[in-house]
Write a protein that holds these residues in place. Structure first.
Motif, PDB file in Angstrom:
ATOM      1  N   ARG A   1     185.279 -33.806  18.514  1.00 37.04           N
ATOM      2  CA  ARG A   1     184.044 -33.342  18.601  1.00 37.04           C
ATOM      3  C   ARG A   1     183.816 -33.590  20.545  1.00 37.04           C
ATOM      4  O   ARG A   1     183.257 -32.604  21.000  1.00 37.04           O
TER       5      ARG A   1
ATOM      6  N   LEU B   1     175.441 -36.603  19.384  1.00 44.76           N
ATOM      7  CA  LEU B   1     176.358 -35.418  20.230  1.00 44.76           C
ATOM      8  C   LEU B   1     175.242 -34.750  20.937  1.00 44.76           C
ATOM      9  O   LEU B   1     175.493 -34.347  22.458  1.00 44.76           O
TER      10      LEU B   1
ATOM     11  N   ASP C   1     185.886 -31.182  22.692  1.00 46.25           N
ATOM     12  CA  ASP C   1     185.178 -29.687  22.403  1.00 46.25           C
ATOM     13  C   ASP C   1     184.167 -29.769  23.445  1.00 46.25           C
ATOM     14  O   ASP C   1     184.005 -28.868  24.226  1.00 46.25           O
ATOM     15  N   ALA C   2     183.300 -30.790  23.478  1.00 44.78           N
ATOM     16  CA  ALA C   2     181.818 -30.793  24.174  1.00 44.78           C
ATOM     17  C   ALA C   2     182.530 -31.131  25.696  1.00 44.78           C
ATOM     18  O   ALA C   2     181.736 -30.230  26.559  1.00 44.78           O
TER      19      ALA C   2
ATOM     20  N   GLY D   1     179.886 -39.024  19.684  1.00 48.41           N
ATOM     21  CA  GLY D   1     180.801 -38.145  18.929  1.00 48.41           C
ATOM     22  C   GLY D   1     180.227 -37.571  17.839  1.00 48.41           C
ATOM     23  O   GLY D   1     180.971 -36.515  17.016  1.00 48.41           O
ATOM     24  N   MET D   2     179.156 -38.157  17.161  1.00 51.79           N
ATOM     25  CA  MET D   2     178.886 -37.722  16.181  1.00 51.79           C
ATOM     26  C   MET D   2     177.185 -37.531  15.917  1.00 51.79           C
ATOM     27  O   MET D   2     176.791 -36.575  16.713  1.00 51.79           O
TER      28      MET D   2
END
Length: 302
Positions: free
Chosen positions: A22, A245, A25-26, A241-242
């Protein structure tokens, strides 16, 4: 060009498998670089339960929901459940991060074992733990690690010396205000430190009216003024990351609007002239919002 380096600590099996993709991707969507520091051995997060006796630990836990961020299964690893070997089971994922162009380095072998044990450890213990991580890193990535960022900013004098022996380009084990050469008990160590210059989200949320909805505004105020050596911000695969985010993406947008180029720690180091860096003592001290003591940039040497 204003530089702000992103240092991503990857502490757990869950954070590696779910949080890291994640974040990749960000970062790619925001055209940002970063340094990923990996936990390379067993995930024994559950053994952190003994920290309930540490002053300030329960206060911090009450502000940041450990279960919500880490998950029940992760909190049982190393106690009721065997700890998965992160480096073995996630090697392909790690290599994929490198193939995507991100810098990689060592966080630790066993995160909990290092964080809770290194401060009082002898040289042999310290060297053995660092060697386990260094050998696994080489197995995963096919080359030696060039940087290290200590789990929980926990260090001892042997670890600083061994970083020099490992031939690391630089390390990111401390908190402070600007890059420096570390002085450990009067000994000059030729492995420059890039300290974290900004507070982490988990240190801020829950204090002074700061929430997940407004904490980014506080950090962006801290980065409004340009610093000669730039900034280093530490984030975690298990948090940013969770659940956090969206907060991290608001920070990426805000830093870009402030004119920062978002880089890896290696990029920031490459922009420095090591010959001009000052020498500073390294010390262990408390930081608001975090339990226990951690490695910080101390007074100028001599």
């Amino acid at each position: 060009m204003r530089l702000l380096a992103l240092k991503i600590d990857v502490d757990t099996f869950r954070g590696t498998r779910i949080g890291v993709p994640r974040l990749v991707d960000a970062l790619q969507r925001h055209q940002a670089n970063a340094t990923f520091l990996w936990s390379l051995g067993p995930d024994h997060t559950g053994r952190a339960i003994k920290r309930v006796f540490r002053p300030g630990f329960m206060k911090k836990v009450s502000r940041t929901s450990v279960v919500e961020h880490y998950g029940i299964k992760t909190l049982l690893y190393g106690t009721l459940l065997p700890g998965p070997d992160i480096g073995k089971r996630c090697a392909e994922l790690m290599r994929g991060v490198a193939a995507a162009g991100f810098e990689n380095g060592i966080h630790t072998w066993d995160h909990i074992r290092w964080q809770d044990g290194v401060a009082s450890a002898e040289a042999d213990w310290t060297r053995a733990e660092m060697n386990l991580a260094a050998e696994r890193y080489k197995t995963v990535f096919g080359e030696p690690a060039r940087t290290h960022g200590a789990a929980g900013w926990q260090m001892n004098e042997h670890a600083y010396r061994y970083e020099q022996q490992l031939g690391l380009r630089y390390a990111a084990d401390t908190r402070g205000t600007h890059p420096f050469w570390p002085v450990v008990k009067g000994e000059l160590v030729r492995c420059a430190q890039l300290p974290g210059t900004l507070p982490t989200l988990d240190e801020l949320i829950g204090l002074d009216g700061l929430t997940a909805d407004n904490v980014h505004e506080h950090i962006l105020r801290l980065t409004e003024q340009e610093q000669p050596y730039g900034h280093v911000f530490t984030l975690h695969a298990e948090l940013e990351g969770m659940k956090l985010l969206p907060v991290f993406e608001r920070l990426l947008e805000g830093w870009t609007a402030q004119g920062y180029k978002l880089v890896s720690c290696g990029d920031l180091y490459d922009a420095l002239d090591p010959a001009t860096l000052p020498y500073h003592h390294v010390e262990m001290a408390e930081i608001e919002g975090r339990s226990g003591v951690l490695a910080i940039q101390g007074a100028v040497f001599p």
